[in-house]
Motif scaffolding. Structure first.
Motif, PDB file in Angstrom:
ATOM      1  N   PRO A  41     -22.587 -37.982  19.579  1.00 21.58           N
ATOM      2  CA  PRO A  41     -23.786 -38.541  20.587  1.00 21.58           C
ATOM      3  C   PRO A  41     -24.290 -36.976  20.851  1.00 21.58           C
ATOM      4  O   PRO A  41     -23.649 -36.199  21.345  1.00 21.58           O
ATOM      5  N   ALA A  42     -25.804 -37.174  21.691  1.00 16.56           N
ATOM      6  CA  ALA A  42     -26.326 -35.731  21.936  1.00 16.56           C
ATOM      7  C   ALA A  42     -25.962 -34.695  22.234  1.00 16.56           C
ATOM      8  O   ALA A  42     -25.540 -33.647  21.787  1.00 16.56           O
ATOM      9  N   SER A  67     -25.910 -43.616  27.784  1.00 17.44           N
ATOM     10  CA  SER A  67     -27.517 -43.299  28.297  1.00 17.44           C
ATOM     11  C   SER A  67     -27.766 -41.620  27.226  1.00 17.44           C
ATOM     12  O   SER A  67     -28.946 -41.517  27.304  1.00 17.44           O
ATOM     13  N   GLN A  68     -26.988 -41.339  26.158  1.00 19.20           N
ATOM     14  CA  GLN A  68     -27.347 -40.416  24.917  1.00 19.20           C
ATOM     15  C   GLN A  68     -27.852 -41.229  23.451  1.00 19.20           C
ATOM     16  O   GLN A  68     -27.756 -42.203  23.489  1.00 19.20           O
ATOM     17  N   SER A  69     -28.480 -40.583  22.979  1.00 16.33           N
ATOM     18  CA  SER A  69     -29.322 -40.427  21.677  1.00 16.33           C
ATOM     19  C   SER A  69     -28.233 -40.122  20.989  1.00 16.33           C
ATOM     20  O   SER A  69     -26.973 -39.046  21.580  1.00 16.33           O
ATOM     21  N   ILE A  70     -27.871 -40.980  19.790  1.00 17.91           N
ATOM     22  CA  ILE A  70     -27.088 -40.532  19.018  1.00 17.91           C
ATOM     23  C   ILE A  70     -27.417 -40.292  17.739  1.00 17.91           C
ATOM     24  O   ILE A  70     -28.701 -41.402  16.342  1.00 17.91           O
ATOM     25  N   ASP A  71     -26.741 -39.014  16.256  1.00 14.64           N
ATOM     26  CA  ASP A  71     -27.676 -39.160  15.552  1.00 14.64           C
ATOM     27  C   ASP A  71     -26.231 -37.875  14.481  1.00 14.64           C
ATOM     28  O   ASP A  71     -24.990 -37.414  15.155  1.00 14.64           O
ATOM     29  N   ALA A 119     -22.419 -43.687  23.393  1.00 16.61           N
ATOM     30  CA  ALA A 119     -23.924 -43.595  23.721  1.00 16.61           C
ATOM     31  C   ALA A 119     -24.683 -44.186  24.290  1.00 16.61           C
ATOM     32  O   ALA A 119     -25.205 -43.464  25.145  1.00 16.61           O
ATOM     33  N   ALA A 120     -25.128 -45.591  23.563  1.00 15.82           N
ATOM     34  CA  ALA A 120     -25.009 -46.581  25.203  1.00 15.82           C
ATOM     35  C   ALA A 120     -24.934 -46.518  26.463  1.00 15.82           C
ATOM     36  O   ALA A 120     -25.611 -47.013  27.165  1.00 15.82           O
ATOM     37  N   ASP A 152     -21.140 -44.783  18.350  1.00 15.18           N
ATOM     38  CA  ASP A 152     -22.821 -45.239  19.104  1.00 15.18           C
ATOM     39  C   ASP A 152     -22.289 -46.633  20.341  1.00 15.18           C
ATOM     40  O   ASP A 152     -23.294 -46.358  21.573  1.00 15.18           O
ATOM     41  N   ARG A 212     -24.946 -35.077  13.474  1.00 15.64           N
ATOM     42  CA  ARG A 212     -25.062 -33.300  13.812  1.00 15.64           C
ATOM     43  C   ARG A 212     -24.776 -32.614  13.312  1.00 15.64           C
ATOM     44  O   ARG A 212     -23.238 -32.891  12.265  1.00 15.64           O
ATOM     45  N   ARG A 214     -21.808 -38.571  13.389  1.00 16.72           N
ATOM     46  CA  ARG A 214     -22.789 -39.125  14.097  1.00 16.72           C
ATOM     47  C   ARG A 214     -21.852 -39.169  15.249  1.00 16.72           C
ATOM     48  O   ARG A 214     -21.422 -39.727  15.759  1.00 16.72           O
TER      49      ARG A 214
END
Lengths: 239, 239
Positions: free
Chosen positions: A124-125, A89-93, A85-86, A82, A95, A122
């Motif tokens: 980063p995109a 500046s990428q989204s994270i979920d 990702a921050a 997390d 995958r 999880r």
């Protein structure tokens, strides 16, 4: 030509508290030296979001490649993914590609892919997965940062996955001369030799053994012939 | 009350090259934890002037106390004292108090206080000396930075000289429960307990031993009764 540079970020409350002695840094340092990548800086920070984010940003901006270890497991204190990702500046979920890897691994083992384990999917995109042949849960590459596990056996396996993809430089060769005299006697001649060989780096690492002083004089460089010549002069100076 | 914070700066080409495994950081981490000072960050940089100066400035600004190790010997690659003077805009030269210490030490040993050894008396103008009972050449305190030797026996002795002068906090007590299950099974109940005890920090440090997974669950805090209570609940959860 200058060798590529690297930095390492260790996410490690357990190292800062003195409970555990770091092993991954020492391992990575040796591996990078062999392929001609200069490990220029290491930072160890605690498992705190702000500390991780600001350290990885600073290192990613300053060096060609960054390696991190720790904090990508399934427990609540694993916050590295997390934070990465921050930081970029990428989204994270969760995958689907990472989930498929975990699903296959845990099905084979007859283990439930529960909510906690699913956290390890999880990613980063825009990150690229790093293979984990030991325990399946992947690491990932985000920008120039290689995010890897803290468990030494898994860290080593991930380093092995990643190293062949990196562009190395000329391997740095080092030769050591052990001199059983105090550094104060070594310093003069050594300083003169270091000046005479600006293409080599000469370091003196003192030790104390059985109450006596000595030093390992380490000469590093990429030119074997030059290195041999300097070592001969060193040996003569301290014969 | 929050404990005082500290950082460490290791000046160490030989650690970054993988030649030597750090010992001083691990030692200092344990000592600081015992006196209730939180080691919050460690940086390892190479023997480069710019790298040393910018790292020590950043750490001195961010934490209550900084400790450095390495680079204060007599050889040409020992540049720490000059870097510290530059970092805090102080002049530096051979100082008579440091010179007197070296003179007494080497006279007793029948050793010549040559130019190289005299370099170890180069101390920034406003710094306070740190006693070195092992090999005489002093460390020093400049602003909030404690500049100490890299040789482990000397580093330890300097830490012993310095620690009693620091204001500690409440010692952080830690208890460990080893659980022979994968972290994926531990994560759920552990996360719930961590939320129930916001005054404690709970970390899970996974390991692989004989092909089996397990984790050391480490609970840290300053309140012994609270710690004991949480450890009992943990043991029940993973019985």
């Amino acid at each position: 030509m200058k060798n590529p540079t690297a930095a390492m970020l260790v996410i490690g409350d357990e190292i800062l508290s003195g409970r555990t002695r770091d092993a991954n840094m020492h391992y990575l340092a040796g591996e990078l030296t062999e392929v001609g990548i200069t490990l220029a800086e290491v930072r160890i920070v605690s498992d705190q979001r702000d500390a991780i984010i600001s350290a990885v940003r600073a290192l990613a901006a300053a060096y060609d490649t960054v390696f991190t270890s720790g904090g990508i497991g399934p427990t609540h204190d694993d916050i590295t993914a997390d934070c990465m990702a921050a930081a970029f500046s990428q989204s994270i979920d969760v995958r689907s590609d990472a989930r498929a890897i975990l699903q296959a691994h845990y099905e084979k083992a007859g283990t439930d892919l529960n909510e906690a384990r699913l956290r390890m999917a999880r990613i980063p995109a825009d990150a690229k997965l790093i293979e984990n042949p030991v325990s399946a849960a992947p690491g990932f590459i985000i920008e120039n940062v290689h995010v890897m596990a803290g468990v030494p056996s898994v860290f080593k396996a991930m380093v092995a996955s990643v190293l062949p993809t990196l562009t190395g430089g000329s391997p740095l060769i080092s030769k050591t001369l052990t001199v059983h005299r105090g550094e104060g006697d070594i310093a003069g001649p050594l300083g003169a030799l270091a000046e005479a060989y600006p293409g080599l780096s000469m370091g003196s690492y003192p030790f104390q053994r059985d109450g006596k002083y000595g030093a390992n004089i380490v000469v590093r460089g990429q030119d074997v012939a030059l290195l041999d010549e300097a070592m001969t002069k060193l040996s003569e100076a301290f014969a």
